[in-house]
Design a protein around this motif. Structure first.
Motif, PDB file in Angstrom:
ATOM      1  N   MET A   1      19.570  12.790  -9.130  1.00 20.91           N
ATOM      2  CA  MET A   1      18.781  12.815  -7.911  1.00 20.91           C
ATOM      3  C   MET A   1      18.185  11.431  -7.668  1.00 20.91           C
ATOM      4  SD  MET A   1      15.386  15.069  -6.967  1.00 20.91           S
ATOM      5  CE  MET A   1      16.330  16.571  -6.791  1.00 20.91           C
ATOM      6  N   ALA A   2      18.228  10.953  -6.407  1.00 17.30           N
ATOM      7  CA  ALA A   2      17.662   9.657  -6.066  1.00 17.30           C
ATOM      8  C   ALA A   2      16.147   9.702  -6.149  1.00 17.30           C
ATOM      9  CB  ALA A   2      18.095   9.262  -4.650  1.00 17.30           C
ATOM     10  N   LYS A   3      15.564   8.601  -6.600  1.00 12.64           N
ATOM     11  CA  LYS A   3      14.122   8.527  -6.725  1.00 12.64           C
ATOM     12  C   LYS A   3      13.547   7.676  -5.599  1.00 12.64           C
ATOM     13  CE  LYS A   3      14.322   8.997 -11.746  1.00 12.64           C
ATOM     14  NZ  LYS A   3      14.035   8.356 -13.040  1.00 12.64           N
ATOM     15  N   LYS A   4      12.351   8.022  -5.135  1.00  9.49           N
ATOM     16  CA  LYS A   4      11.700   7.288  -4.072  1.00  9.49           C
ATOM     17  C   LYS A   4      11.097   6.008  -4.617  1.00  9.49           C
ATOM     18  CE  LYS A   4      10.478  11.462  -1.468  1.00  9.49           C
ATOM     19  NZ  LYS A   4       9.359  12.275  -0.919  1.00  9.49           N
ATOM     20  N   PHE A   5      11.090   4.984  -3.769  1.00 11.96           N
ATOM     21  CA  PHE A   5      10.423   3.745  -4.127  1.00 11.96           C
ATOM     22  C   PHE A   5       8.926   3.927  -3.939  1.00 11.96           C
ATOM     23  CE2 PHE A   5      14.610   2.151  -2.625  1.00 11.96           C
ATOM     24  CZ  PHE A   5      15.012   1.581  -3.806  1.00 11.96           C
ATOM     25  N   LYS A   6       8.148   3.471  -4.921  1.00 15.28           N
ATOM     26  CA  LYS A   6       6.702   3.574  -4.817  1.00 15.28           C
ATOM     27  C   LYS A   6       6.050   2.245  -5.196  1.00 15.28           C
ATOM     28  CE  LYS A   6       6.121   8.533  -5.583  1.00 15.28           C
ATOM     29  NZ  LYS A   6       5.405   9.564  -6.377  1.00 15.28           N
ATOM     30  N   THR A   7       4.938   1.952  -4.520  1.00 17.76           N
ATOM     31  CA  THR A   7       4.160   0.786  -4.882  1.00 17.76           C
ATOM     32  C   THR A   7       3.281   1.144  -6.059  1.00 17.76           C
ATOM     33  OG1 THR A   7       2.348   1.383  -3.408  1.00 17.76           O
ATOM     34  CG2 THR A   7       4.107   0.042  -2.469  1.00 17.76           C
ATOM     35  N   ARG A   8       2.558   0.156  -6.577  1.00 15.81           N
ATOM     36  CA  ARG A   8       1.674   0.415  -7.709  1.00 15.81           C
ATOM     37  C   ARG A   8       0.605   1.438  -7.353  1.00 15.81           C
ATOM     38  NH1 ARG A   8      -0.155  -4.607 -11.196  1.00 15.81           N
ATOM     39  NH2 ARG A   8       2.019  -4.341 -11.804  1.00 15.81           N
ATOM     40  N   SER A   9       0.191   1.477  -6.073  1.00 15.51           N
ATOM     41  CA  SER A   9      -0.834   2.431  -5.646  1.00 15.51           C
ATOM     42  C   SER A   9      -0.282   3.840  -5.505  1.00 15.51           C
ATOM     43  CB  SER A   9      -1.435   1.985  -4.311  1.00 15.51           C
ATOM     44  OG  SER A   9      -0.437   1.984  -3.298  1.00 15.51           O
ATOM     45  N   GLY A  10       1.045   3.983  -5.634  1.00 18.30           N
ATOM     46  CA  GLY A  10       1.651   5.308  -5.567  1.00 18.30           C
ATOM     47  C   GLY A  10       2.206   5.672  -4.206  1.00 18.30           C
ATOM     48  N   GLU A  11       2.107   4.767  -3.230  1.00 18.57           N
ATOM     49  CA  GLU A  11       2.601   5.054  -1.883  1.00 18.57           C
ATOM     50  C   GLU A  11       4.124   4.933  -1.832  1.00 18.57           C
ATOM     51  OE1 GLU A  11       0.643   2.185   0.494  1.00 18.57           O
ATOM     52  OE2 GLU A  11      -1.301   3.203   0.451  1.00 18.57           O
ATOM     53  N   THR A  12       4.756   5.860  -1.117  1.00 21.09           N
ATOM     54  CA  THR A  12       6.206   5.813  -0.944  1.00 21.09           C
ATOM     55  C   THR A  12       6.548   4.784   0.130  1.00 21.09           C
ATOM     56  OG1 THR A  12       6.406   8.141  -1.544  1.00 21.09           O
ATOM     57  CG2 THR A  12       8.260   7.149  -0.369  1.00 21.09           C
ATOM     58  N   VAL A  13       7.563   3.955  -0.129  1.00 19.08           N
ATOM     59  CA  VAL A  13       7.941   2.885   0.787  1.00 19.08           C
ATOM     60  C   VAL A  13       9.430   2.994   1.120  1.00 19.08           C
ATOM     61  CG1 VAL A  13       8.048   0.386   1.116  1.00 19.08           C
ATOM     62  CG2 VAL A  13       6.221   1.385  -0.263  1.00 19.08           C
ATOM     63  N   LYS A  14       9.774   2.826   2.400  1.00 15.72           N
ATOM     64  CA  LYS A  14      11.180   2.808   2.797  1.00 15.72           C
ATOM     65  C   LYS A  14      11.812   1.502   2.331  1.00 15.72           C
ATOM     66  CE  LYS A  14      10.598   5.619   6.979  1.00 15.72           C
ATOM     67  NZ  LYS A  14      10.728   5.638   8.455  1.00 15.72           N
ATOM     68  N   LEU A  15      13.076   1.573   1.934  1.00 17.02           N
ATOM     69  CA  LEU A  15      13.756   0.388   1.424  1.00 17.02           C
ATOM     70  C   LEU A  15      13.771  -0.729   2.456  1.00 17.02           C
ATOM     71  CD1 LEU A  15      15.346  -1.072  -0.741  1.00 17.02           C
ATOM     72  CD2 LEU A  15      17.424   0.061   0.083  1.00 17.02           C
ATOM     73  N   LYS A  16      14.013  -0.404   3.714  1.00 15.45           N
ATOM     74  CA  LYS A  16      14.041  -1.409   4.780  1.00 15.45           C
ATOM     75  C   LYS A  16      12.703  -2.145   4.858  1.00 15.45           C
ATOM     76  CE  LYS A  16      14.708  -1.824   9.801  1.00 15.45           C
ATOM     77  NZ  LYS A  16      13.342  -2.250  10.147  1.00 15.45           N
ATOM     78  N   ASP A  17      11.628  -1.388   4.792  1.00 14.56           N
ATOM     79  CA  ASP A  17      10.293  -1.996   4.853  1.00 14.56           C
ATOM     80  C   ASP A  17      10.018  -2.832   3.611  1.00 14.56           C
ATOM     81  OD1 ASP A  17       9.871  -0.727   7.273  1.00 14.56           O
ATOM     82  OD2 ASP A  17       8.884   1.016   6.362  1.00 14.56           O
ATOM     83  N   LEU A  18      10.502  -2.344   2.478  1.00 18.49           N
ATOM     84  CA  LEU A  18      10.307  -3.061   1.213  1.00 18.49           C
ATOM     85  C   LEU A  18      10.992  -4.418   1.255  1.00 18.49           C
ATOM     86  CD1 LEU A  18       9.160  -2.487  -1.747  1.00 18.49           C
ATOM     87  CD2 LEU A  18      11.534  -2.068  -2.343  1.00 18.49           C
ATOM     88  N   LEU A  19      12.229  -4.451   1.754  1.00 15.64           N
ATOM     89  CA  LEU A  19      12.987  -5.693   1.841  1.00 15.64           C
ATOM     90  C   LEU A  19      12.334  -6.668   2.821  1.00 15.64           C
ATOM     91  CD1 LEU A  19      16.624  -4.255   1.871  1.00 15.64           C
ATOM     92  CD2 LEU A  19      15.538  -5.499   0.004  1.00 15.64           C
ATOM     93  N   GLU A  20      11.930  -6.153   3.975  1.00 15.18           N
ATOM     94  CA  GLU A  20      11.310  -7.016   4.988  1.00 15.18           C
ATOM     95  C   GLU A  20      10.012  -7.621   4.462  1.00 15.18           C
ATOM     96  OE1 GLU A  20      10.870  -4.598   8.454  1.00 15.18           O
ATOM     97  OE2 GLU A  20      12.983  -4.832   9.071  1.00 15.18           O
ATOM     98  N   ARG A  21       9.216  -6.807   3.765  1.00 16.71           N
ATOM     99  CA  ARG A  21       7.948  -7.293   3.238  1.00 16.71           C
ATOM    100  C   ARG A  21       8.174  -8.326   2.127  1.00 16.71           C
ATOM    101  NH1 ARG A  21       3.266  -9.309   3.991  1.00 16.71           N
ATOM    102  NH2 ARG A  21       1.682  -8.811   2.417  1.00 16.71           N
ATOM    103  N   ALA A  22       9.183  -8.087   1.291  1.00 16.21           N
ATOM    104  CA  ALA A  22       9.486  -9.030   0.214  1.00 16.21           C
ATOM    105  C   ALA A  22       9.914 -10.378   0.778  1.00 16.21           C
ATOM    106  CB  ALA A  22      10.581  -8.460  -0.686  1.00 16.21           C
ATOM    107  N   VAL A  23      10.725 -10.363   1.824  1.00 16.48           N
ATOM    108  CA  VAL A  23      11.161 -11.605   2.470  1.00 16.48           C
ATOM    109  C   VAL A  23       9.968 -12.308   3.108  1.00 16.48           C
ATOM    110  CG1 VAL A  23      12.545 -12.578   4.348  1.00 16.48           C
ATOM    111  CG2 VAL A  23      13.523 -10.814   2.863  1.00 16.48           C
TER     112      VAL A  23
END
Length: 200
Positions: A1-23
């Motif tokens: 089963m795929a796992k959701k991406f989470k920040t250290r605070s425990g919030e779920t983040v969409k991969l697209k948003d994660l990539l954009e924020r990292a850039v």
């Protein structure tokens, strides 16, 4: 089963948003270091670093373990991260290019002499690359490749601190050490490519 991406605070983040924020963070940090806005080429570097950081952070973790993303950790220039590996590759390439220019642009001989302990340790780590790839193919744990690349970069740093390249004791030894630089750079580049990460 795929796992959701989470920040250290425990919030779920969409991969697209994660990539954009990292850039975005990568670009911001680059502009701070430069003291000005990034030009088009530098923005492309920031894009590669940001996306590479997310990929590497994911692949460097055991796929059977739970983990949380930390922008600060994944974009750090210290530790087992994509920015650290990209910097290590760029640094080694710079050392190699300078040596080749001084050589007159010709092809560097591939014969390698291992005399100093740091040279022998680096050589042994380089020879393990095929073994690491075989293990990766058989067991599908990309984190093992990440661990290997990090170890390789650390061993290179020890080699460079203890074994002068351009000011080596003899011309034969200088050329040998240039070849070690080239072998290390090529191995890091190939390893990152296998992880889907572009070098800068």
């Amino acid at each position: 089963m795929a796992k959701k991406f989470k920040t250290r605070s425990g919030e779920t983040v969409k991969l697209k948003d994660l990539l954009e924020r990292a850039v975005e963070i990568s670009k911001d940090e680059m502009e701070v270091r430069l003291g000005r806005e990034c030009d088009e080429r530098e923005e492309e570097v920031a894009r590669k670093v940001g996306i590479g950081a997310v990929k590497y952070a994911d692949l460097s973790m055991n796929r059977e373990s739970n983990y949380r993303f930390s922008y600060k950790k994944m974009l750090s220039l210290q530790g087992n991260t994509a920015p650290y590996m990209m910097y290590a590759y760029a640094r080694i390439q710079g050392i190699r290019r300078k040596a080749i220019v001084e050589e007159g642009g010709g092809k560097i001989p591939t014969e390698i002499i291992l005399e100093h302990e740091a040279e022998m340790i680096l050589g042994r780590v380089l020879l393990r690359f095929s073994e690491i790839l075989y293990d990766l193919e058989q067991n599908l744990y990309p984190n093992k490749l990440c661990e290997y690349l990090f170890e390789l970069s650390q061993r290179f740093n020890q080699f460079y601190e203890n074994c002068p390249v351009n000011s080596a004791e003899s011309e034969q030894l200088r050329l040998s050490r240039i070849s070690l630089c080239e072998a290390t750079a090529n191995t890091i580049k190939l390893g990152l490519k296998l992880l889907g990460i572009e070098t800068v």
